[in-house]
Design a protein around this motif. Structure first.
Motif, PDB file in Angstrom:
ATOM      1  N   ALA A  77       0.846  -1.206   0.016  1.00 35.45           N
ATOM      2  CA  ALA A  77       0.140  -0.017  -0.091  1.00 35.45           C
ATOM      3  C   ALA A  77       0.656   1.137  -0.035  1.00 35.45           C
ATOM      4  O   ALA A  77       1.810   1.222   0.666  1.00 35.45           O
ATOM      5  CB  ALA A  77      -0.786  -0.013   1.303  1.00 35.45           C
ATOM      6  N   SER A  78       0.226   2.266  -0.679  1.00 30.63           N
ATOM      7  CA  SER A  78       0.985   3.603  -0.847  1.00 30.63           C
ATOM      8  C   SER A  78      -0.116   4.436  -1.500  1.00 30.63           C
ATOM      9  O   SER A  78      -1.173   4.023  -1.959  1.00 30.63           O
ATOM     10  CB  SER A  78       2.299   3.620  -1.705  1.00 30.63           C
ATOM     11  OG  SER A  78       1.896   3.631  -3.087  1.00 30.63           O
ATOM     12  N   GLU A  79      -0.036   5.573  -1.321  1.00 29.14           N
ATOM     13  CA  GLU A  79      -0.858   6.707  -1.795  1.00 29.14           C
ATOM     14  C   GLU A  79      -1.217   6.629  -3.207  1.00 29.14           C
ATOM     15  O   GLU A  79      -2.093   7.148  -3.715  1.00 29.14           O
ATOM     16  CB  GLU A  79      -0.656   8.019  -1.396  1.00 29.14           C
ATOM     17  CG  GLU A  79      -0.817   8.302   0.079  1.00 29.14           C
ATOM     18  CD  GLU A  79      -1.821   8.027   0.852  1.00 29.14           C
ATOM     19  OE1 GLU A  79      -3.073   8.210   0.277  1.00 29.14           O
ATOM     20  OE2 GLU A  79      -1.944   7.218   1.926  1.00 29.14           O
ATOM     21  N   THR A  80      -0.026   6.189  -4.083  1.00 26.62           N
ATOM     22  CA  THR A  80       0.010   6.234  -5.319  1.00 26.62           C
ATOM     23  C   THR A  80      -0.217   4.763  -6.046  1.00 26.62           C
ATOM     24  O   THR A  80      -0.194   4.543  -7.049  1.00 26.62           O
ATOM     25  CB  THR A  80       1.280   6.747  -5.874  1.00 26.62           C
ATOM     26  OG1 THR A  80       2.403   5.833  -5.280  1.00 26.62           O
ATOM     27  CG2 THR A  80       1.486   8.105  -5.581  1.00 26.62           C
ATOM     28  N   LEU A  81      -0.471   3.608  -5.289  1.00 26.16           N
ATOM     29  CA  LEU A  81      -0.542   2.456  -5.739  1.00 26.16           C
ATOM     30  C   LEU A  81      -2.150   2.236  -6.156  1.00 26.16           C
ATOM     31  O   LEU A  81      -3.269   2.588  -5.524  1.00 26.16           O
ATOM     32  CB  LEU A  81      -0.515   1.479  -4.588  1.00 26.16           C
ATOM     33  CG  LEU A  81      -0.821  -0.070  -5.051  1.00 26.16           C
ATOM     34  CD1 LEU A  81       0.139  -0.534  -5.991  1.00 26.16           C
ATOM     35  CD2 LEU A  81      -0.514  -1.173  -3.760  1.00 26.16           C
ATOM     36  N   ALA A  82      -2.281   1.799  -7.188  1.00 26.29           N
ATOM     37  CA  ALA A  82      -3.769   1.743  -7.991  1.00 26.29           C
ATOM     38  C   ALA A  82      -3.891   0.319  -8.796  1.00 26.29           C
ATOM     39  O   ALA A  82      -3.170  -0.295  -9.100  1.00 26.29           O
ATOM     40  CB  ALA A  82      -3.822   2.781  -8.802  1.00 26.29           C
ATOM     41  N   PHE A  83      -5.285   0.021  -8.683  1.00 26.74           N
ATOM     42  CA  PHE A  83      -5.648  -1.356  -9.284  1.00 26.74           C
ATOM     43  C   PHE A  83      -5.764  -0.960 -10.862  1.00 26.74           C
ATOM     44  O   PHE A  83      -5.824  -0.047 -11.455  1.00 26.74           O
ATOM     45  CB  PHE A  83      -6.930  -1.704  -9.065  1.00 26.74           C
ATOM     46  CG  PHE A  83      -7.131  -2.038  -7.456  1.00 26.74           C
ATOM     47  CD1 PHE A  83      -6.676  -3.483  -7.123  1.00 26.74           C
ATOM     48  CD2 PHE A  83      -7.737  -1.383  -6.489  1.00 26.74           C
ATOM     49  CE1 PHE A  83      -6.751  -4.113  -6.001  1.00 26.74           C
ATOM     50  CE2 PHE A  83      -7.642  -2.002  -5.163  1.00 26.74           C
ATOM     51  CZ  PHE A  83      -7.315  -3.213  -5.029  1.00 26.74           C
ATOM     52  N   GLY A  84      -5.265  -2.119 -11.709  1.00 20.47           N
ATOM     53  CA  GLY A  84      -5.121  -1.907 -12.768  1.00 20.47           C
ATOM     54  C   GLY A  84      -6.852  -2.344 -13.713  1.00 20.47           C
ATOM     55  O   GLY A  84      -7.645  -2.800 -12.691  1.00 20.47           O
ATOM     56  N   ARG A  85      -7.108  -2.575 -14.782  1.00 21.05           N
ATOM     57  CA  ARG A  85      -8.397  -2.719 -15.303  1.00 21.05           C
ATOM     58  C   ARG A  85      -8.662  -4.089 -15.107  1.00 21.05           C
ATOM     59  O   ARG A  85      -9.900  -4.654 -15.462  1.00 21.05           O
ATOM     60  CB  ARG A  85      -8.402  -2.434 -16.760  1.00 21.05           C
ATOM     61  CG  ARG A  85      -8.399  -0.801 -17.029  1.00 21.05           C
ATOM     62  CD  ARG A  85      -8.584  -0.460 -18.266  1.00 21.05           C
ATOM     63  NE  ARG A  85      -7.248  -0.776 -18.838  1.00 21.05           N
ATOM     64  CZ  ARG A  85      -7.144  -0.585 -20.057  1.00 21.05           C
ATOM     65  NH1 ARG A  85      -7.873  -0.073 -21.158  1.00 21.05           N
ATOM     66  NH2 ARG A  85      -5.898  -0.972 -20.580  1.00 21.05           N
ATOM     67  N   GLY A  86      -7.533  -4.957 -14.612  1.00 19.79           N
ATOM     68  CA  GLY A  86      -8.025  -6.473 -14.504  1.00 19.79           C
ATOM     69  C   GLY A  86      -8.216  -7.313 -15.605  1.00 19.79           C
ATOM     70  O   GLY A  86      -7.446  -7.259 -16.565  1.00 19.79           O
ATOM     71  N   LEU A  87      -8.814  -8.281 -15.525  1.00 22.86           N
ATOM     72  CA  LEU A  87      -8.819  -9.541 -16.681  1.00 22.86           C
ATOM     73  C   LEU A  87      -9.327  -9.007 -17.815  1.00 22.86           C
ATOM     74  O   LEU A  87      -8.620  -9.565 -18.995  1.00 22.86           O
ATOM     75  CB  LEU A  87      -9.530 -10.544 -16.161  1.00 22.86           C
ATOM     76  CG  LEU A  87      -9.191 -11.300 -15.031  1.00 22.86           C
ATOM     77  CD1 LEU A  87     -10.015 -12.561 -14.726  1.00 22.86           C
ATOM     78  CD2 LEU A  87      -7.693 -12.208 -14.938  1.00 22.86           C
ATOM     79  N   SER A  88      -9.869  -7.978 -18.035  1.00 22.22           N
ATOM     80  CA  SER A  88     -10.314  -7.563 -19.450  1.00 22.22           C
ATOM     81  C   SER A  88      -9.079  -6.636 -19.964  1.00 22.22           C
ATOM     82  O   SER A  88      -9.463  -6.403 -21.120  1.00 22.22           O
ATOM     83  CB  SER A  88     -11.675  -6.499 -19.219  1.00 22.22           C
ATOM     84  OG  SER A  88     -11.264  -5.479 -18.336  1.00 22.22           O
ATOM     85  N   SER A  89      -8.287  -6.318 -19.322  1.00 20.77           N
ATOM     86  CA  SER A  89      -7.041  -5.560 -20.051  1.00 20.77           C
ATOM     87  C   SER A  89      -6.034  -6.234 -20.718  1.00 20.77           C
ATOM     88  O   SER A  89      -6.158  -7.524 -20.636  1.00 20.77           O
ATOM     89  CB  SER A  89      -6.208  -4.938 -18.825  1.00 20.77           C
ATOM     90  OG  SER A  89      -5.357  -5.696 -17.939  1.00 20.77           O
ATOM     91  N   SER A  90      -5.047  -5.837 -21.364  1.00 21.98           N
ATOM     92  CA  SER A  90      -4.163  -6.467 -22.249  1.00 21.98           C
ATOM     93  C   SER A  90      -3.019  -6.905 -21.109  1.00 21.98           C
ATOM     94  O   SER A  90      -2.877  -6.736 -20.022  1.00 21.98           O
ATOM     95  CB  SER A  90      -3.545  -5.591 -23.346  1.00 21.98           C
ATOM     96  OG  SER A  90      -2.767  -4.695 -22.410  1.00 21.98           O
ATOM     97  N   GLU A  91      -2.168  -7.930 -21.534  1.00 27.31           N
ATOM     98  CA  GLU A  91      -1.142  -8.363 -20.828  1.00 27.31           C
ATOM     99  C   GLU A  91      -0.097  -7.112 -20.426  1.00 27.31           C
ATOM    100  O   GLU A  91       0.749  -7.426 -19.752  1.00 27.31           O
ATOM    101  CB  GLU A  91      -0.566  -9.441 -21.496  1.00 27.31           C
ATOM    102  CG  GLU A  91      -1.483 -10.817 -22.022  1.00 27.31           C
ATOM    103  CD  GLU A  91      -0.642 -11.701 -22.807  1.00 27.31           C
ATOM    104  OE1 GLU A  91       0.104 -11.301 -23.450  1.00 27.31           O
ATOM    105  OE2 GLU A  91      -1.272 -12.892 -22.714  1.00 27.31           O
ATOM    106  N   ASP A  92      -0.275  -6.008 -21.137  1.00 28.55           N
ATOM    107  CA  ASP A  92       0.772  -5.007 -20.974  1.00 28.55           C
ATOM    108  C   ASP A  92       0.323  -3.886 -19.676  1.00 28.55           C
ATOM    109  O   ASP A  92       0.758  -2.883 -19.706  1.00 28.55           O
ATOM    110  CB  ASP A  92       0.927  -4.268 -22.063  1.00 28.55           C
ATOM    111  CG  ASP A  92       1.620  -4.864 -23.253  1.00 28.55           C
ATOM    112  OD1 ASP A  92       2.282  -5.712 -23.027  1.00 28.55           O
ATOM    113  OD2 ASP A  92       1.400  -4.544 -24.461  1.00 28.55           O
TER     114      ASP A  92
END
Length: 183
Positions: free
Chosen positions: A51-66
């Protein structure tokens, strides 16, 4: 017709004694229709671990491998920490290592985890900015039991042991470091 992600809300109270990091986080987690509660909760665990103030979730399984499952970026857009959960392909891990200051994999998967690591370990041996953790099958399954559309969770991390729970139950986790500079 494409199915939409299910939105989960989590209020996370974090006391990470190992990093001297304390905070309250209001998190919104989009669970893709093909994602299990187990995987979603492991993403939430990864958030708590780093955890940090700048950590964020990606778009998950629907996103690309990048795209990382979670990413911690600085103001310039540089990815300080790339975090993936599951058993990613070793080529994707090497690519993440080249694009970030640090890459973390939080692996789970019962018997398949050991097979994945046997096949990947030698190919990843040269990655200096990589850490790979493994969750025991019973730990990752217990995490799924905490999943709810609206969660109020407390997390304490001390000496590498993680306690994550709500008002009615608690899970004790001991992620095992498979690979990394701490070995």
């Amino acid at each position: 017709m494409a199915l939409k992600s299910t939105i989960f809300k989590a209020e996370l109270q974090l006391a990470d004694l190992d990093r001297s990091h304390f905070g309250d986080y209001s998190l919104t987690i989009a669970r893709h229709p093909s994602e299990t509660d187990q995987r979603m909760m492991i993403r939430l665990l990864a958030f708590a671990m780093f955890a940090s103030e700048t950590l964020a979730f990606g778009r998950g399984l629907s996103s690309s491998e990048d795209e990382a499952d979670l990413a911690d970026t600085d103001l310039t857009g540089f990815i300080k920490r790339w975090i993936d959960v599951g058993l990613p392909d070793e080529r994707n891990i090497r690519r993440a290592c080249s694009r970030s200051g640090e890459t973390v994999v939080l692996a789970y998967g019962a018997r398949t985890l050991d097979l994945w690591w046997q096949a990947s370990a030698s190919k990843l041996a040269g990655q200096k900015n990589l850490r790979v953790y493994a969750l025991a099958p019973d730990e990752s399954q217990a995490l799924a039991g905490l999943a709810a559309r609206n969660m109020r969770l407390q997390c304490t991390i001390q000496d590498g042991v993680i306690w994550l729970g709500n008002d009615s139950s608690q899970v004790e986790l001991k992620p095992r470091l498979l690979f990394g500079p701490d070995q």
